[in-house]
Design a protein around this motif. Sequence first.
Motif, PDB file in Angstrom:
ATOM      1  N   VAL A  21       1.371  -0.001  -8.839  1.00 13.04           N
ATOM      2  CA  VAL A  21       0.389  -0.398  -7.829  1.00 13.04           C
ATOM      3  C   VAL A  21      -0.996  -0.471  -8.471  1.00 13.04           C
ATOM      4  O   VAL A  21      -1.414   0.436  -9.192  1.00 13.04           O
ATOM      5  CB  VAL A  21       0.381   0.591  -6.639  1.00 13.04           C
ATOM      6  CG1 VAL A  21      -0.720   0.249  -5.642  1.00 13.04           C
ATOM      7  CG2 VAL A  21       1.743   0.612  -5.961  1.00 13.04           C
ATOM      8  N   ASP A  25      -5.677  -0.516  -4.977  1.00 14.06           N
ATOM      9  CA  ASP A  25      -4.815  -0.567  -3.799  1.00 14.06           C
ATOM     10  C   ASP A  25      -4.032   0.728  -3.579  1.00 14.06           C
ATOM     11  O   ASP A  25      -3.396   0.891  -2.538  1.00 14.06           O
ATOM     12  CB  ASP A  25      -3.825  -1.733  -3.905  1.00 14.06           C
ATOM     13  CG  ASP A  25      -4.515  -3.080  -3.789  1.00 14.06           C
ATOM     14  OD1 ASP A  25      -5.710  -3.116  -3.444  1.00 14.06           O
ATOM     15  OD2 ASP A  25      -3.855  -4.102  -4.046  1.00 14.06           O
ATOM     16  N   ARG A  26      -4.066   1.651  -4.524  1.00 15.12           N
ATOM     17  CA  ARG A  26      -3.281   2.883  -4.396  1.00 15.12           C
ATOM     18  C   ARG A  26      -3.618   3.695  -3.151  1.00 15.12           C
ATOM     19  O   ARG A  26      -2.715   4.130  -2.437  1.00 15.12           O
ATOM     20  CB  ARG A  26      -3.417   3.741  -5.650  1.00 15.12           C
ATOM     21  CG  ARG A  26      -2.602   3.196  -6.789  1.00 15.12           C
ATOM     22  CD  ARG A  26      -2.645   4.077  -8.001  1.00 15.12           C
ATOM     23  NE  ARG A  26      -1.962   3.394  -9.094  1.00 15.12           N
ATOM     24  CZ  ARG A  26      -1.947   3.824 -10.326  1.00 15.12           C
ATOM     25  NH1 ARG A  26      -2.567   4.955 -10.636  1.00 15.12           N
ATOM     26  NH2 ARG A  26      -1.323   3.140 -11.254  1.00 15.12           N
ATOM     27  N   LEU A  28      -4.683   2.721  -0.309  1.00 12.31           N
ATOM     28  CA  LEU A  28      -4.151   1.974   0.825  1.00 12.31           C
ATOM     29  C   LEU A  28      -2.630   2.158   0.933  1.00 12.31           C
ATOM     30  O   LEU A  28      -2.102   2.414   2.016  1.00 12.31           O
ATOM     31  CB  LEU A  28      -4.493   0.483   0.655  1.00 12.31           C
ATOM     32  CG  LEU A  28      -4.081  -0.464   1.758  1.00 12.31           C
ATOM     33  CD1 LEU A  28      -4.872  -0.177   3.023  1.00 12.31           C
ATOM     34  CD2 LEU A  28      -4.305  -1.905   1.304  1.00 12.31           C
ATOM     35  N   VAL A  29      -1.937   2.072  -0.200  1.00 14.00           N
ATOM     36  CA  VAL A  29      -0.477   2.224  -0.204  1.00 14.00           C
ATOM     37  C   VAL A  29      -0.101   3.665   0.135  1.00 14.00           C
ATOM     38  O   VAL A  29       0.841   3.905   0.903  1.00 14.00           O
ATOM     39  CB  VAL A  29       0.116   1.787  -1.560  1.00 14.00           C
ATOM     40  CG1 VAL A  29       1.595   2.121  -1.645  1.00 14.00           C
ATOM     41  CG2 VAL A  29      -0.104   0.287  -1.784  1.00 14.00           C
ATOM     42  N   GLU A  46       0.464  -5.333   2.446  1.00 16.25           N
ATOM     43  CA  GLU A  46       0.378  -6.196   1.274  1.00 16.25           C
ATOM     44  C   GLU A  46      -0.484  -5.479   0.248  1.00 16.25           C
ATOM     45  O   GLU A  46      -1.526  -4.919   0.587  1.00 16.25           O
ATOM     46  CB  GLU A  46      -0.232  -7.549   1.634  1.00 16.25           C
ATOM     47  CG  GLU A  46       0.646  -8.351   2.565  1.00 16.25           C
ATOM     48  CD  GLU A  46       0.026  -9.676   2.988  1.00 16.25           C
ATOM     49  OE1 GLU A  46      -1.125  -9.977   2.571  1.00 16.25           O
ATOM     50  OE2 GLU A  46       0.698 -10.399   3.740  1.00 16.25           O
ATOM     51  N   TYR A  47      -0.032  -5.492  -1.001  1.00 15.40           N
ATOM     52  CA  TYR A  47      -0.774  -4.830  -2.054  1.00 15.40           C
ATOM     53  C   TYR A  47      -0.566  -5.594  -3.357  1.00 15.40           C
ATOM     54  O   TYR A  47       0.230  -6.530  -3.427  1.00 15.40           O
ATOM     55  CB  TYR A  47      -0.340  -3.358  -2.195  1.00 15.40           C
ATOM     56  CG  TYR A  47       1.098  -3.175  -2.603  1.00 15.40           C
ATOM     57  CD1 TYR A  47       1.431  -2.952  -3.935  1.00 15.40           C
ATOM     58  CD2 TYR A  47       2.126  -3.233  -1.676  1.00 15.40           C
ATOM     59  CE1 TYR A  47       2.752  -2.788  -4.319  1.00 15.40           C
ATOM     60  CE2 TYR A  47       3.444  -3.065  -2.045  1.00 15.40           C
ATOM     61  CZ  TYR A  47       3.753  -2.847  -3.374  1.00 15.40           C
ATOM     62  OH  TYR A  47       5.059  -2.684  -3.754  1.00 15.40           O
ATOM     63  N   ARG A  48      -1.313  -5.171  -4.368  1.00 20.82           N
ATOM     64  CA  ARG A  48      -1.250  -5.861  -5.660  1.00 20.82           C
ATOM     65  C   ARG A  48      -0.672  -4.952  -6.732  1.00 20.82           C
ATOM     66  O   ARG A  48      -0.841  -3.738  -6.687  1.00 20.82           O
ATOM     67  CB  ARG A  48      -2.647  -6.294  -6.092  1.00 20.82           C
ATOM     68  CG  ARG A  48      -3.300  -7.266  -5.165  1.00 20.82           C
ATOM     69  CD  ARG A  48      -4.763  -7.463  -5.499  1.00 20.82           C
ATOM     70  NE  ARG A  48      -5.494  -6.240  -5.156  1.00 20.82           N
ATOM     71  CZ  ARG A  48      -6.784  -6.050  -5.362  1.00 20.82           C
ATOM     72  NH1 ARG A  48      -7.514  -6.977  -5.928  1.00 20.82           N
ATOM     73  NH2 ARG A  48      -7.366  -4.925  -5.003  1.00 20.82           N
ATOM     74  N   TYR A  57       1.000 -10.294  -5.946  1.00 22.85           N
ATOM     75  CA  TYR A  57       0.821  -9.787  -4.595  1.00 22.85           C
ATOM     76  C   TYR A  57       2.200  -9.515  -4.022  1.00 22.85           C
ATOM     77  O   TYR A  57       3.090 -10.367  -4.094  1.00 22.85           O
ATOM     78  CB  TYR A  57       0.084 -10.811  -3.727  1.00 22.85           C
ATOM     79  CG  TYR A  57      -1.359 -10.959  -4.115  1.00 22.85           C
ATOM     80  CD1 TYR A  57      -2.344 -10.226  -3.467  1.00 22.85           C
ATOM     81  CD2 TYR A  57      -1.735 -11.824  -5.132  1.00 22.85           C
ATOM     82  CE1 TYR A  57      -3.671 -10.365  -3.817  1.00 22.85           C
ATOM     83  CE2 TYR A  57      -3.067 -11.960  -5.489  1.00 22.85           C
ATOM     84  CZ  TYR A  57      -4.023 -11.231  -4.836  1.00 22.85           C
ATOM     85  OH  TYR A  57      -5.334 -11.365  -5.195  1.00 22.85           O
TER      86      TYR A  57
END
Length: 168
Positions: A21, A25-26, A28-29, A46-48, A57
Amino acid sequence: KILERDPENFAPSWASFFDQVYQEDRPLVEKFLSEIRNNREGAAIEYRIKLNGNFKYLSLTSKPPSTAVSAFDILGTVIDITDRKMYETQLEQNTAELKRSNEDLEQFAYVASHVLQEPLRKIRAFGDRLINRYKSQLDGQGEDYIKRMQSASTRMQTLIEDLLSFSR
């Protein structure tokens, strides 16, 4: 396959999941996974991830199973949505360009309409003066020319108004 890893040498785990990840974005995840564990309801995010210097993505849709063995048991599907995100970005750029282009067109039509109407007003005004002041001095052909000029200016006025209306 999405992570471009050899299945023979890759052991899936939460650590290996989070390693992929993207750093920004970590949180958020992590929040997403915490909410799923606590609420026991399904959700999507949705994350990257960053592989070989490029972003991918991903869309993660998951929920805890009805008979979870541990707090980390989650059923989920991960889909590579990189192409969709690229298309969305392109669509947003195209939409912004189209909006700018439409604004330019509307501005042009407005200016052109006003610029074109000024000489037209003069033609009509002087035509009216000719008819009012010199009607008695004009022969039939002279009156006909002025009427044709007035008629043409009326048609031109309609065309300009239609152009402005169309551009809007």
